[in-house]
Write a protein that holds these residues in place. Structure first.
Motif, PDB file in Angstrom:
ATOM      1  N   ALA A   1       0.859  -1.187   0.000  1.00 42.58           N
ATOM      2  CA  ALA A   1       0.000   0.000   0.000  1.00 42.58           C
ATOM      3  C   ALA A   1       0.893   1.235   0.000  1.00 42.58           C
ATOM      4  O   ALA A   1       1.848   1.316   0.779  1.00 42.58           O
ATOM      5  CB  ALA A   1      -0.905   0.001   1.222  1.00 42.58           C
TER       6      ALA A   1
ATOM      7  N   TYR B   1      -5.918   0.029   5.498  1.00 41.06           N
ATOM      8  CA  TYR B   1      -4.536  -0.026   5.042  1.00 41.06           C
ATOM      9  C   TYR B   1      -3.772   1.191   5.536  1.00 41.06           C
ATOM     10  O   TYR B   1      -4.322   2.287   5.626  1.00 41.06           O
ATOM     11  CB  TYR B   1      -4.474  -0.045   3.507  1.00 41.06           C
ATOM     12  CG  TYR B   1      -5.088  -1.278   2.907  1.00 41.06           C
ATOM     13  CD1 TYR B   1      -4.359  -2.454   2.806  1.00 41.06           C
ATOM     14  CD2 TYR B   1      -6.398  -1.271   2.440  1.00 41.06           C
ATOM     15  CE1 TYR B   1      -4.922  -3.598   2.252  1.00 41.06           C
ATOM     16  CE2 TYR B   1      -6.962  -2.403   1.887  1.00 41.06           C
ATOM     17  CZ  TYR B   1      -6.218  -3.557   1.799  1.00 41.06           C
ATOM     18  OH  TYR B   1      -6.777  -4.679   1.255  1.00 41.06           O
TER      19      TYR B   1
ATOM     20  N   ASP C   1       2.068  -1.016   4.312  1.00 43.06           N
ATOM     21  CA  ASP C   1       1.582  -2.382   4.523  1.00 43.06           C
ATOM     22  C   ASP C   1       1.953  -3.219   3.311  1.00 43.06           C
ATOM     23  O   ASP C   1       1.765  -2.782   2.163  1.00 43.06           O
ATOM     24  CB  ASP C   1       0.061  -2.422   4.692  1.00 43.06           C
ATOM     25  CG  ASP C   1      -0.427  -1.895   6.023  1.00 43.06           C
ATOM     26  OD1 ASP C   1       0.408  -1.665   6.923  1.00 43.06           O
ATOM     27  OD2 ASP C   1      -1.650  -1.721   6.146  1.00 43.06           O
TER      28      ASP C   1
END
Length: 133
Positions: free
Chosen positions: A69, A89, A93
């Motif tokens: 992410a 998120y 991540d």
């Protein structure tokens, strides 16, 4: 009453006829991002940007891959086994996924947050499954 695990439960508030039809056709959709930004004989790199309310249609992963992410956000994924998962998120991540011969995973991704949701996905080519692209 026990449910037959071989028959996914595609009912409930997050499923409709259009989504069920799209899922049924997704086994050959290997578009796992918005656009390919680099490709070699070993890797394919995708970018994915979803505005609030936007959705990446059902697609199937057959290659080992990882995603990272690049923004904070919230999303919903529906899976071919009937699961519906909500995830928050945080930029950075990262998750890695691996698939053996004949294995795959089909899902969609819908931005349910109020910011643009962005990912980089790297697929590793040349594994045990033929690529869908």
């Amino acid at each position: 009453m026990a449910r037959d695990m071989a028959t996914p439960d595609l009912t409930g508030p997050h499923w409709n006829d259009a989504l069920r039809r799209e899922l049924a056709a997704a086994r050959t959709n290997g578009r796992v991002g918005s656009r390919i930004v680099s490709e070699t004989d070993r890797v394919r790199i995708w970018l994915l940007d979803l505005a609030p309310g936007d959705r990446l249609p059902f697609h199937t992963h057959v290659n080992d891959y990882f995603w990272t992410a690049t923004s904070d956000g919230r999303a919903r994924s529906r899976y071919a086994d009937g699961r519906v998962v909500e995830v928050d998120y945080t930029a950075g991540d990262t998750r890695h996924h691996s698939y053996g011969a004949g294995e795959s995973m089909t899902h969609d991704l819908e931005n349910t947050g109020d910011t643009i949701l962005s990912f980089v996905t790297v697929e590793f080519l040349g594994g045990p499954n033929p690529s869908l692209l």
